[in-house]
Design a protein around this motif. Structure first.
Motif, short mmCIF file in Angstrom:
data_model
loop_
_atom_site.label_atom_id
_atom_site.label_comp_id
_atom_site.label_asym_id
_atom_site.label_seq_id
_atom_site.Cartn_x
_atom_site.Cartn_y
_atom_site.Cartn_z
N LEU A 84 -11.24 46.54 -83.81
CA LEU A 84 -11.79 47.58 -82.93
C LEU A 84 -10.90 47.85 -81.72
O LEU A 84 -10.74 49.00 -81.30
CB LEU A 84 -13.19 47.18 -82.45
N PHE A 85 -10.38 46.76 -81.14
CA PHE A 85 -9.57 46.85 -79.91
C PHE A 85 -8.25 46.13 -80.13
O PHE A 85 -8.04 45.01 -79.65
CB PHE A 85 -10.33 46.20 -78.73
N PRO A 86 -7.32 46.74 -80.88
CA PRO A 86 -6.11 46.04 -81.31
C PRO A 86 -5.19 45.56 -80.18
O PRO A 86 -4.44 44.61 -80.37
CB PRO A 86 -5.38 47.08 -82.17
N LYS A 87 -5.25 46.16 -79.03
CA LYS A 87 -4.33 45.78 -77.95
C LYS A 87 -4.88 44.66 -77.07
O LYS A 87 -4.38 44.42 -75.99
CB LYS A 87 -3.99 47.00 -77.10
N GLY A 88 -5.89 43.97 -77.55
CA GLY A 88 -6.51 42.89 -76.79
C GLY A 88 -7.97 43.20 -76.53
O GLY A 88 -8.27 44.03 -75.67
N PRO A 89 -8.86 42.59 -77.29
CA PRO A 89 -10.27 42.96 -77.24
C PRO A 89 -10.93 42.84 -75.86
O PRO A 89 -11.56 43.79 -75.41
CB PRO A 89 -10.93 42.02 -78.25
N ALA A 90 -10.84 41.70 -75.23
CA ALA A 90 -11.56 41.51 -73.96
C ALA A 90 -11.02 42.45 -72.88
O ALA A 90 -11.79 43.12 -72.18
CB ALA A 90 -11.48 40.06 -73.50
N SER A 94 -21.54 38.25 -79.07
CA SER A 94 -21.77 39.70 -79.05
C SER A 94 -22.31 40.25 -80.37
O SER A 94 -22.76 41.39 -80.43
CB SER A 94 -20.48 40.44 -78.71
N GLY A 95 -22.23 39.44 -81.43
CA GLY A 95 -22.62 39.93 -82.75
C GLY A 95 -21.46 40.60 -83.48
O GLY A 95 -21.63 41.14 -84.57
N VAL A 96 -20.26 40.56 -82.88
CA VAL A 96 -19.06 41.12 -83.49
C VAL A 96 -18.05 39.98 -83.59
O VAL A 96 -17.75 39.32 -82.59
CB VAL A 96 -18.48 42.27 -82.62
N SER A 97 -17.55 39.71 -84.78
CA SER A 97 -16.62 38.59 -84.99
C SER A 97 -15.29 38.84 -84.28
O SER A 97 -14.93 39.98 -83.99
CB SER A 97 -16.36 38.37 -86.47
N VAL A 98 -14.57 37.76 -84.03
CA VAL A 98 -13.26 37.88 -83.39
C VAL A 98 -12.34 38.75 -84.23
O VAL A 98 -11.63 39.61 -83.70
CB VAL A 98 -12.63 36.48 -83.13
N LYS A 99 -12.38 38.57 -85.55
CA LYS A 99 -11.53 39.38 -86.43
C LYS A 99 -11.85 40.87 -86.25
O LYS A 99 -10.94 41.69 -86.12
CB LYS A 99 -11.75 38.95 -87.88
N GLU A 100 -13.14 41.20 -86.24
CA GLU A 100 -13.52 42.61 -86.07
C GLU A 100 -13.16 43.11 -84.67
O GLU A 100 -12.77 44.26 -84.51
CB GLU A 100 -15.02 42.80 -86.33
N LEU A 101 -13.28 42.25 -83.67
CA LEU A 101 -12.91 42.65 -82.29
C LEU A 101 -11.46 43.13 -82.25
O LEU A 101 -11.15 44.14 -81.61
CB LEU A 101 -13.10 41.49 -81.31
N THR A 146 -14.68 36.33 -72.28
CA THR A 146 -13.40 36.18 -72.96
C THR A 146 -13.56 36.58 -74.42
O THR A 146 -14.68 36.75 -74.90
CB THR A 146 -12.94 34.70 -72.92
N VAL A 147 -12.46 36.70 -75.13
CA VAL A 147 -12.50 37.05 -76.56
C VAL A 147 -13.32 36.01 -77.32
O VAL A 147 -14.15 36.36 -78.16
CB VAL A 147 -11.08 37.16 -77.16
N ARG A 148 -13.12 34.77 -76.98
CA ARG A 148 -13.84 33.69 -77.68
C ARG A 148 -15.35 33.83 -77.49
O ARG A 148 -16.12 33.74 -78.45
CB ARG A 148 -13.35 32.35 -77.14
N VAL A 149 -15.78 34.06 -76.25
CA VAL A 149 -17.20 34.23 -75.97
C VAL A 149 -17.72 35.50 -76.65
O VAL A 149 -18.81 35.51 -77.23
CB VAL A 149 -17.46 34.25 -74.45
N LEU A 150 -16.94 36.57 -76.58
CA LEU A 150 -17.32 37.82 -77.25
C LEU A 150 -17.59 37.58 -78.74
O LEU A 150 -18.60 38.03 -79.27
CB LEU A 150 -16.20 38.86 -77.14
#
Length: 105
Positions: A83-89, A73-80, A65-69
């Motif tokens: 990177l993937f504006p339409k929904g990271p996960a 993953s080493g990439v913050s939720v904000k950065e996710l 999930t986004v939270r787990v990512l």
């Protein structure tokens, strides 16, 4: 079952366009899938997330999930979201050639 063609290869997908057989995915396909998702260029940070998604799927049978990512993953939720504006996960899973993660709508 629907199919999509990436890098000249037809692959089985579900009704939302997610791979049903992640073993058919290749890295060159990711570039095309990303463009369809509105991401023109995959950066090293994108690849960090994409490879993490594939590893998690291989280990756990579902993408994170986004939270787990954001936590693992080493990439913050904000950065996710940058990177993937339409929904990271969901978007990262599609680009990574894995089924839609549980909990994604």
């Amino acid at each position: 079952m629907p199919t999509a063609t990436y890098d000249g290869t037809p692959v089985p997908v579900d009704d939302e366009g997610f791979f049903t057989d992640p073993g058919r995915w290749t890295e060159p396909m990711a570039e095309q899938i990303a463009k369809e998702a509105g991401i023109d260029t995959l950066t090293d940070r994108h690849w960090t997330v994409i490879r993490f998604m594939r590893t998690q799927y291989a280990e756990k049978g579902t993408g994170p999930t986004v939270r787990v990512l954001g936590k693992t993953s080493g990439v913050s939720v904000k950065e996710l979201y940058l990177l993937f504006p339409k929904g990271p996960a969901k978007t990262a899973a599609k680009i990574a050639g894995i089924p839609k993660p549980r909990g994604c709508i």
